[in-house]
Design a protein around this motif. Structure first.
Motif, short mmCIF file in Angstrom:
data_model
loop_
_atom_site.label_atom_id
_atom_site.label_comp_id
_atom_site.label_asym_id
_atom_site.label_seq_id
_atom_site.Cartn_x
_atom_site.Cartn_y
_atom_site.Cartn_z
N PHE A 24 0.83 -1.20 0.00
CA PHE A 24 0.00 0.00 0.00
C PHE A 24 0.88 1.26 0.00
N LEU A 25 1.91 1.28 0.83
CA LEU A 25 2.79 2.44 0.93
C LEU A 25 3.60 2.66 -0.34
N PHE A 26 4.01 1.59 -0.99
CA PHE A 26 4.76 1.71 -2.24
C PHE A 26 3.88 2.20 -3.40
N SER A 27 2.60 1.82 -3.39
CA SER A 27 1.73 2.09 -4.53
C SER A 27 0.95 3.39 -4.44
N ILE A 28 0.71 3.89 -3.21
CA ILE A 28 -0.11 5.09 -3.05
C ILE A 28 0.60 6.32 -3.63
N LYS A 29 -0.17 7.17 -4.29
CA LYS A 29 0.39 8.40 -4.87
C LYS A 29 0.33 9.51 -3.83
N THR A 30 1.47 9.99 -3.43
CA THR A 30 1.56 11.03 -2.40
C THR A 30 2.88 11.78 -2.52
N LYS A 31 2.94 12.94 -1.87
CA LYS A 31 4.17 13.72 -1.89
C LYS A 31 5.24 13.08 -1.00
N ALA A 37 8.26 4.90 1.36
CA ALA A 37 9.17 3.84 0.92
C ALA A 37 10.01 3.33 2.09
N LEU A 38 10.49 4.24 2.93
CA LEU A 38 11.31 3.85 4.08
C LEU A 38 10.51 3.02 5.07
N PHE A 39 9.26 3.43 5.32
CA PHE A 39 8.47 2.64 6.27
C PHE A 39 8.08 1.30 5.66
N ALA A 40 7.87 1.28 4.35
CA ALA A 40 7.57 0.01 3.67
C ALA A 40 8.75 -0.95 3.81
N ILE A 41 9.96 -0.42 3.65
CA ILE A 41 11.17 -1.24 3.81
C ILE A 41 11.28 -1.75 5.25
N PHE A 80 14.13 2.67 10.42
CA PHE A 80 13.09 3.40 11.15
C PHE A 80 13.58 4.81 11.51
N TYR A 81 14.83 4.93 11.89
CA TYR A 81 15.40 6.25 12.21
C TYR A 81 15.37 7.16 10.99
N LEU A 82 15.73 6.62 9.82
CA LEU A 82 15.69 7.41 8.58
C LEU A 82 14.25 7.78 8.24
N TYR A 83 13.33 6.88 8.53
CA TYR A 83 11.91 7.17 8.30
C TYR A 83 11.47 8.36 9.14
#
Length: 384
Positions: A24-31, A37-41, A80-83
């Motif tokens: 969901f996080l990779f596919s959703i269109k957002t700024k 992407a980081l939270f998806a990883i 998570f820190y980078l997120y």
């Protein structure tokens, strides 16, 4: 057998939800593509980490791939820190310097090369059977938990700083988002503390206790993932980032070595404050729910740095509270207006610049000592 079945069921559910949310996080269109992407990883790494009970049903023998899967845990907390960095700062970009966060993962794998990755299957089995006395495994566990402590402290310090920066420069309702992220990090801290206790028992003579804790750990991890999923779906625009170039007022003042010049500008500060108050009353910029100190600075032609020192330091009031005081005063005028007696509290809070009922109630009680509803009742009783 029942314990194994429970582990498999909980692991399967946790994997499905984690991977679903990652997709969901990779596919959703957002700024916020980088943040998503980081939270998806992070979720994918978490899924890999909890997949052990399922993989053990398929692969019974120790392997290099299985050990590599275990060491992926070193990547979870740095990601998570980078997120959190990407969430807090609007100008965040992934840079080569962030590769330094791979060091614990690389070190953890390098020390396993001689006596695990480079040996035959029999030696691997012997290595794992004697894990309680194997230096490499003990070192990796100490390194992993030390890494967790360091990164979690860094995350809490980052959140504390960015929340203060937000209060000094913004007047929206997004402060609640930082509070939620603080809660989420606290939940993760509890999760890692439980994992620490589990691993202590794992390297002791009470290894069976470690297996029991692992079941509870998986359930708690599933709860945290579901919590985030609901939050993300209900609040797609959860965070409003700030500019990383912004500085805390305390740091700005420290940079001003010429303290005498600051003290000698009292007349100028009085004029600036008068200009600011006249602007707030006449133009009512506080009605804008996304007002920033930069917006006011641009309008009344006062440098942001000077304006920030005036409000946050000289008035000893965060910009967030400074703006909310005008919003509350305006709300009080509406509540006193008999012609607007049928206007609901919800309508009033939106009209005066709030976009959160909880933020409005908190600010109103802080300013007046009572809730908006109680204040209206007091006014009604006085009229009677």
């Amino acid at each position: 057998m029942d314990n194994i079945s429970l582990l498999v069921i909980v692991t399967s559910i946790s994997l499905f939800i984690s991977l679903f949310l990652a997709f969901f996080l990779f596919s959703i269109k957002t700024k916020q593509k980088t943040s998503n992407a980081l939270f998806a990883i992070f979720l994918i790494l978490t899924a890999i980490d909890v997949s052990g009970p399922l993989l053990s049903l398929v692969v019974q023998k120790p392997s290099n791939l299985g050990m590599l899967r275990n060491t992926f845990a070193f990547l979870q907390i740095p990601v998570f820190y980078l997120y959190v960095l990407s969430v807090c700062y609007s100008d965040f970009k992934l840079k080569p310097k962030y590769l330094v966060h791979l060091l614990p993962f690389l070190i953890g794998n390098v020390i396993l090369l001689p006596r695990f990755y480079s040996v035959n299957e029999v030696s691997k089995i012997n290595f794992l059977q004697n894990r309680q006395s194997i230096f490499e495994l003990q070192f990796n566990h100490i390194l992993f938990h030390t890494q967790i402590v360091v990164y979690l402290i860094a995350v809490f310090m980052l959140l504390r700083k960015t929340k203060k920066l937000y209060l000094e420069n913004y007047a929206g309702a997004n402060i609640n988002s930082y509070q939620w992220l603080f809660q989420f990090t606290t939940a993760l801290t509890i999760l890692y503390l439980i994992a620490l206790v589990k691993n202590i028992f794992k390297f002791s003579e009470y290894e069976y206790i470690s297996e029991g804790i692992n079941s509870g750990l998986l359930i708690f991890q599933l709860f945290i993932t579901c919590w985030y999923l609901l939050k993300a779906l209900n609040n797609p625009g959860l965070f409003r980032n700030i500019d990383s170039k912004l500085k805390l007022v305390s740091d700005i003042i420290l940079e001003d070595k010429d303290s005498e010049s600051l003290a000698g500008n009292e007349k100028k500060q009085e004029d600036t404050l008068l200009k600011l108050k006249q602007f707030m009353i006449a133009e009512k910029p506080f009605l804008n729910p996304s007002l920033t100190i930069q917006d006011i600075s641009n309008t009344i032609q006062i440098p942001t740095r000077e304006l920030s020192i005036l409000i946050n330091h000289e008035l000893d009031q965060h910009f967030y509270d400074f703006v909310n005081s005008y919003r509350i005063e305006h709300a009080m005028e509406i509540l006193k207006d008999n012609t607007k007696s049928k206007v609901t509290i919800l309508e009033i809070l939106y009209e005066v610049g709030f976009n959160s009922k909880s933020s409005f109630n908190t600010a109103f009680k802080k300013h007046t000592g009572s809730t908006p509803t109680d204040y209206r009742k007091i006014l009604y009783n006085n009229v009677l």
